[in-house]
Design a protein around this motif. Structure first.
Motif, PDB file in Angstrom:
ATOM      1  N   THR A 147       0.814  -1.222   0.000  1.00 31.21           N
ATOM      2  CA  THR A 147       0.000   0.000   0.000  1.00 31.21           C
ATOM      3  C   THR A 147       0.850   1.274   0.000  1.00 31.21           C
ATOM      4  N   HIS A 148       0.255   2.305  -0.576  1.00 32.34           N
ATOM      5  CA  HIS A 148       0.836   3.653  -0.601  1.00 32.34           C
ATOM      6  C   HIS A 148      -0.214   4.582  -0.003  1.00 32.34           C
ATOM      7  N   TRP A 149       0.196   5.437   0.947  1.00 32.98           N
ATOM      8  CA  TRP A 149      -0.741   6.303   1.668  1.00 32.98           C
ATOM      9  C   TRP A 149      -0.402   7.770   1.444  1.00 32.98           C
ATOM     10  N   ILE A 150      -1.453   8.577   1.274  1.00 23.68           N
ATOM     11  CA  ILE A 150      -1.281  10.020   1.123  1.00 23.68           C
ATOM     12  C   ILE A 150      -2.100  10.712   2.206  1.00 23.68           C
ATOM     13  N   THR A 151      -1.461  11.634   2.910  1.00 26.73           N
ATOM     14  CA  THR A 151      -2.130  12.369   3.997  1.00 26.73           C
ATOM     15  C   THR A 151      -3.263  13.221   3.432  1.00 26.73           C
ATOM     16  N   PRO A 152      -4.423  13.270   4.109  1.00 22.48           N
ATOM     17  CA  PRO A 152      -5.541  14.095   3.633  1.00 22.48           C
ATOM     18  C   PRO A 152      -5.139  15.543   3.387  1.00 22.48           C
ATOM     19  N   ALA A 153      -5.830  16.167   2.442  1.00 19.29           N
ATOM     20  CA  ALA A 153      -5.467  17.503   1.980  1.00 19.29           C
ATOM     21  C   ALA A 153      -5.647  18.582   3.033  1.00 19.29           C
ATOM     22  N   ASN A 154      -6.477  18.334   4.063  1.00 17.21           N
ATOM     23  CA  ASN A 154      -6.726  19.369   5.062  1.00 17.21           C
ATOM     24  C   ASN A 154      -5.658  19.425   6.150  1.00 17.21           C
ATOM     25  N   MET A 155      -4.663  18.554   6.092  1.00 19.26           N
ATOM     26  CA  MET A 155      -3.615  18.535   7.111  1.00 19.26           C
ATOM     27  C   MET A 155      -2.494  19.496   6.745  1.00 19.26           C
ATOM     28  N   SER A 156      -1.915  20.136   7.760  1.00 20.94           N
ATOM     29  CA  SER A 156      -0.847  21.108   7.521  1.00 20.94           C
ATOM     30  C   SER A 156       0.465  20.432   7.157  1.00 20.94           C
ATOM     31  N   LYS A 157       0.680  19.220   7.656  1.00 18.31           N
ATOM     32  CA  LYS A 157       1.879  18.459   7.322  1.00 18.31           C
ATOM     33  C   LYS A 157       1.433  17.182   6.621  1.00 18.31           C
ATOM     34  N   ARG A 158       1.882  17.010   5.381  1.00 21.40           N
ATOM     35  CA  ARG A 158       1.396  15.900   4.571  1.00 21.40           C
ATOM     36  C   ARG A 158       2.548  15.028   4.090  1.00 21.40           C
ATOM     37  N   PHE A 159       2.247  13.745   3.912  1.00 21.07           N
ATOM     38  CA  PHE A 159       3.232  12.783   3.437  1.00 21.07           C
ATOM     39  C   PHE A 159       2.603  11.919   2.351  1.00 21.07           C
ATOM     40  N   THR A 160       3.420  11.448   1.453  1.00 18.34           N
ATOM     41  CA  THR A 160       3.022  10.439   0.482  1.00 18.34           C
ATOM     42  C   THR A 160       3.950   9.259   0.720  1.00 18.34           C
TER      43      THR A 160
END
Length: 343
Positions: A147-160
């Motif tokens: 699996t590959h996960w992407i942090t939701p767009a409403n978060m200030s700190k995001r990861f893919t």
């Protein structure tokens, strides 16, 4: 090709490419790291070893040129970062001899000095590895995408984040590489791969436990698990924690469980090796838990043939200290308001 996201216009934070390893021990237990409470990411949570990709892992397109650079999931950079971060955070070294194909041995004292030198950027992981053995290289081929996960767009700190499975060799294994047991150098012993903290820089404890025990501790609020960690532990536990429990299972039985897990990881439509997931709230239950759908790969993946998980959802209560009361359910049961149904 992905459609570039206009982050300036949308005011979204571009996700930083990162990777993590679900490290399965020779006892079929899972390694989790307890992050310090002052950490800028996932404070006080228990997480899989991993972190952001750096230049020493390989060059990505700069963010300001192509924010959708993370679309090349499972690139070599992700694999190299996963192994480097595992070493920095836990002291476990996954490197093989290019000539023999066997995992190499480095004594604990040298590993400790090396992991801190790499973290402090006094040397790159690859440079340090060549100093230990000129023919050594990161054991990237043994990583299995999961699996590959992407942090939701409403978060200030995001990861893919690209997730990987890695199976530690069984003691005295002389098998050829098969995905469940690998050849190792004669000197490499099980006790040489015992994890440790990084001295409190980011990690306060590194520990192996059966996946079912981590899930139990999460449900009793002894540890904080974020939805990706909980879901993947849940899936792994279905295979590695079957009766008889680990202490009563033979090596052949443990190998069989690994093979069953591998078959599952490569199953599905798309298979779990290729699922790309951006969790999104589709419902809030009367008990205030959010129902997270896992079917969407998110805005960044528009124009790419990527899909997530359509049949399961994750329930979670978001509290100040982090996610609590996490669980995994069938989507059809939750949409039908049967909140007691469980997988």
């Amino acid at each position: 090709m992905t459609e570039k996201v206009d982050y300036a216009r949308t005011k979204l934070q571009p996700p930083s490419p990162s990777s993590s390893i679900i490290f399965v021990s020779s006892k079929n237990e899972i390694l989790l790291l307890h992050r310090v409470k002052t950490s800028s990411s996932f404070p006080s949570a228990h997480v899989f070893p991993g972190g952001n990709i750096s230049l020493q892992d390989g060059e990505f397109l700069p963010q300001d040129i192509d924010p959708a650079r993370h679309a090349c999931d499972d690139a070599l950079q992700y694999r190299q970062a996963a192994i480097r971060e595992l070493f920095e955070e836990s002291g476990i070294l996954l490197a093989k001899d290019q000539v023999t194909g066997r995992l190499i041995y480095v004594n604990q004292a040298d590993r400790e000095r090396g992991r801190h030198a790499i973290h402090e950027q006094r040397v790159t992981f690859r440079q340090w590895l060549k100093e230990q053995k000129p023919t050594a290289e990161p054991d990237t081929d043994a990583l299995i995408p999961f699996t590959h996960w992407i942090t939701p767009a409403n978060m200030s700190k995001r990861f893919t984040t690209q997730m990987y499975l890695y199976f530690q060799p069984f003691p005295d294994s002389s098998e050829e590489r098969s995905g469940v047991g690998f050849r190792v150098e004669e000197e490499l012993r099980e006790e040489d791969q015992i994890p440790s903290s990084d001295g409190g820089l980011e990690i306060q404890e590194a520990r192996f436990l059966p996946a079912c025990e981590w899930l139990k501790m999460s449900r009793s609020r002894q540890v904080i698990l974020f939805p990706p960690q909980f879901l993947l532990l849940h899936l792994v536990s279905r295979f590695l924690d079957r009766l008889p429990r680990l202490e009563g299972a033979s090596m052949e039985e443990m190998k069989r469980r690994r093979l069953e897990l591998l078959r599952f990881v490569h199953s599905g439509s798309p298979p779990w090796t290729q699922k790309c997931i951006l969790p999104r709230t589709i419902k809030v239950l009367p008990d205030k838990r959010h129902v997270l759908a896992l079917d969407s790969p998110g805005l960044e993946m528009q124009g790419v043939d990527k899909r997530g998980e359509t049949e399961m959802v994750v329930l979670v209560r978001f509290e100040k200290e982090g996610p609590r009361d996490v669980d995994v359910r069938w989507k059809k049961d939750i949409i039908g308001n049967d909140t007691k149904a469980s997988l």
